[in-house]
Structures are given as structure tokens and as C-alpha cells.
Write a protein that holds these residues in place. Sequence first.
Motif, PDB file in Angstrom:
ATOM      1  N   ARG A 125       0.839  -1.199   0.000  1.00 19.48           N
ATOM      2  CA  ARG A 125       0.000   0.000   0.000  1.00 19.48           C
ATOM      3  C   ARG A 125       0.875   1.251   0.000  1.00 19.48           C
ATOM      4  NH1 ARG A 125      -4.192   0.327   4.825  1.00 19.48           N
ATOM      5  NH2 ARG A 125      -2.204   0.310   5.975  1.00 19.48           N
ATOM      6  N   GLY A 126       1.994   1.189   0.730  1.00 13.10           N
ATOM      7  CA  GLY A 126       2.891   2.342   0.782  1.00 13.10           C
ATOM      8  C   GLY A 126       3.472   2.691  -0.572  1.00 13.10           C
ATOM      9  N   GLU A 127       3.913   1.694  -1.334  1.00  6.39           N
ATOM     10  CA  GLU A 127       4.487   2.022  -2.642  1.00  6.39           C
ATOM     11  C   GLU A 127       3.422   2.523  -3.603  1.00  6.39           C
ATOM     12  OE1 GLU A 127       6.152  -2.000  -3.068  1.00  6.39           O
ATOM     13  OE2 GLU A 127       5.334  -2.048  -5.092  1.00  6.39           O
ATOM     14  N   HIS A 128       2.203   1.991  -3.500  1.00  3.83           N
ATOM     15  CA  HIS A 128       1.141   2.498  -4.369  1.00  3.83           C
ATOM     16  C   HIS A 128       0.797   3.953  -4.036  1.00  3.83           C
ATOM     17  CE1 HIS A 128      -0.227  -1.962  -4.746  1.00  3.83           C
ATOM     18  NE2 HIS A 128       0.765  -1.674  -5.572  1.00  3.83           N
ATOM     19  N   THR A 129       0.796   4.286  -2.751  1.00  8.72           N
ATOM     20  CA  THR A 129       0.531   5.669  -2.329  1.00  8.72           C
ATOM     21  C   THR A 129       1.584   6.613  -2.877  1.00  8.72           C
ATOM     22  OG1 THR A 129      -0.565   4.924  -0.302  1.00  8.72           O
ATOM     23  CG2 THR A 129       0.262   7.192  -0.337  1.00  8.72           C
ATOM     24  N   LEU A 130       2.843   6.203  -2.787  1.00  9.04           N
ATOM     25  CA  LEU A 130       3.923   7.073  -3.263  1.00  9.04           C
ATOM     26  C   LEU A 130       3.971   7.148  -4.784  1.00  9.04           C
ATOM     27  CD1 LEU A 130       6.845   6.307  -0.787  1.00  9.04           C
ATOM     28  CD2 LEU A 130       5.195   8.180  -0.748  1.00  9.04           C
ATOM     29  N   GLN A 131       3.561   6.088  -5.461  1.00  7.51           N
ATOM     30  CA  GLN A 131       3.481   6.158  -6.925  1.00  7.51           C
ATOM     31  C   GLN A 131       2.484   7.223  -7.360  1.00  7.51           C
ATOM     32  OE1 GLN A 131       2.481   2.105  -7.947  1.00  7.51           O
ATOM     33  NE2 GLN A 131       4.413   1.332  -7.084  1.00  7.51           N
ATOM     34  N   GLU A 132       1.387   7.296  -6.651  1.00  6.77           N
ATOM     35  CA  GLU A 132       0.406   8.349  -6.930  1.00  6.77           C
ATOM     36  C   GLU A 132       1.000   9.721  -6.640  1.00  6.77           C
ATOM     37  OE1 GLU A 132      -2.570   8.318  -8.170  1.00  6.77           O
ATOM     38  OE2 GLU A 132      -3.385   6.288  -7.982  1.00  6.77           O
ATOM     39  N   ARG A 133       1.659   9.865  -5.513  1.00 15.18           N
ATOM     40  CA  ARG A 133       2.192  11.163  -5.094  1.00 15.18           C
ATOM     41  C   ARG A 133       3.303  11.644  -6.019  1.00 15.18           C
ATOM     42  NH1 ARG A 133       4.727  11.590   0.822  1.00 15.18           N
ATOM     43  NH2 ARG A 133       2.609  10.846   1.318  1.00 15.18           N
ATOM     44  N   PHE A 134       4.170  10.739  -6.452  1.00  8.32           N
ATOM     45  CA  PHE A 134       5.332  11.133  -7.237  1.00  8.32           C
ATOM     46  C   PHE A 134       5.146  10.945  -8.739  1.00  8.32           C
ATOM     47  CE2 PHE A 134       7.670   9.822  -3.180  1.00  8.32           C
ATOM     48  CZ  PHE A 134       7.590  11.107  -2.655  1.00  8.32           C
ATOM     49  N   GLY A 135       3.965  10.526  -9.154  1.00 10.48           N
ATOM     50  CA  GLY A 135       3.666  10.449 -10.578  1.00 10.48           C
ATOM     51  C   GLY A 135       4.325   9.299 -11.316  1.00 10.48           C
ATOM     52  N   THR A 136       4.557   8.166 -10.621  1.00 14.29           N
ATOM     53  CA  THR A 136       5.222   7.030 -11.271  1.00 14.29           C
ATOM     54  C   THR A 136       4.281   5.843 -11.459  1.00 14.29           C
ATOM     55  OG1 THR A 136       5.998   6.023  -9.207  1.00 14.29           O
ATOM     56  CG2 THR A 136       7.402   7.725 -10.197  1.00 14.29           C
TER      57      THR A 136
END
Length: 214
Positions: free
Chosen positions: A7-18
Amino acid sequence: MAVPGSRGEHTLQERFGTKDRAAAFYKNQMLDHLNAAMRAFIAEQEMVFIATADAHGACDGSFRAGVPGFVRALDAKTVLYPEYRGNGVLASLGNIAENPHIGLFFVDFFQSTVGLHINGSAQILENDAVVVCRPDVPEAVRQDIAVVGGRKPERWVMVEVEEAYIHCSKHIPLLKKVEKAIHWGTDDPACKGGDYFQAKKSPRPRDVRTKQEQ
């Protein structure tokens, strides 16, 4: 089927546009098993880096090495590696005893400069339990168990593969291997590196507590 990753990596993918880049990687490179190419890669490696954590999430990174192919991919979902004589702390095994999650990282520094990540669930097996748990274990494993002396495994770790994926080669250095005498199972300080980091002379919290108690 659920999207791989935390869940953490999916959240950061959204935040950082990846998100799109990550989705392409999940689709094209991440497997829930070891394919034939991955198993062949493992069979050539002499080292693996392992990551474990205890029940509270405190992490430990460690290193294992052996003769080429000392880690065995028994099938598409199972990896087996030996635990040789070490410093007796058993940090990685202690973590596995509390928390079976494990990460393995193989890297080929000498030819392809490609890495392979494996994440999964681990269990500790004694030598005699290996052949009971896996009667189909390769003859090479049985020969390892029968070894007498420093290269005899003390026990084994069996990993059930949950994720397997490439680590790209672009930042991995290409190295040249040179000969080194390996002293299997030795307690000779000179062969082990001695007190290379001068830890014996360095203060530590437990020394302070001991003085206060006195």
C-alpha cells in the motif's frame, strides 16, 4: 488478481507520478514464481544478500556465499539455501523465527550485471528435516548435508516464493573476480578479518550501564 506491491508504494506512486511506469513494471517483469531463466541464473550465483525483520519490524541485512549454485531453486515456488557456521548470533534466523517474511537479492557482478529479487516466506529446517520435507531434493543437497568439516551446512532455510523480479543492470558495476582462499568454518581471527572496525575499543551503551550499576 490484486496489484503487486505494498500500500505504501502504491501511495507514493500516486504522489510522485510514477504509477504508469510502475504498472508497466508489474505487468512485464514481476512474477509470483521463478521462471526457467531465473532458476538458471540462481544456479550460477556464488552470493546472495538477505533481508529479514523481527516481529517488531526491526530489520537486518546480511550476506551469504558459497560455491556456485549453493542456493537451490527446487522448483518454481521454492528456494533452499544453507546456513553455514557463523558468529553464533543467528540474527537472520532469529528474525525468521519471529517473522517469516524474507527478501533475497542475487546480483551478477561479473557477467550480466543484472540482479534478481525474490520475496517470500521462510522456514528453518535442520539437515535431517530437509529430506523429510522434500524427498525430491536434488542429490547435490544430500551431498552437501553429508559433507564433513567447515563447509557442512548447520541447517537450511526454505523460502516459498511470492514475488520475483529483475534489478536492472544500469547502476550495477562490472567487477573482476580474483582468487581468494576460503577458510570454511574457521574461527581464526586473521581469516575472519579480526577487529577490522576496532569495535572492541569503542564505547557502547551497555558499558555505561555496567559502570553505573557498580
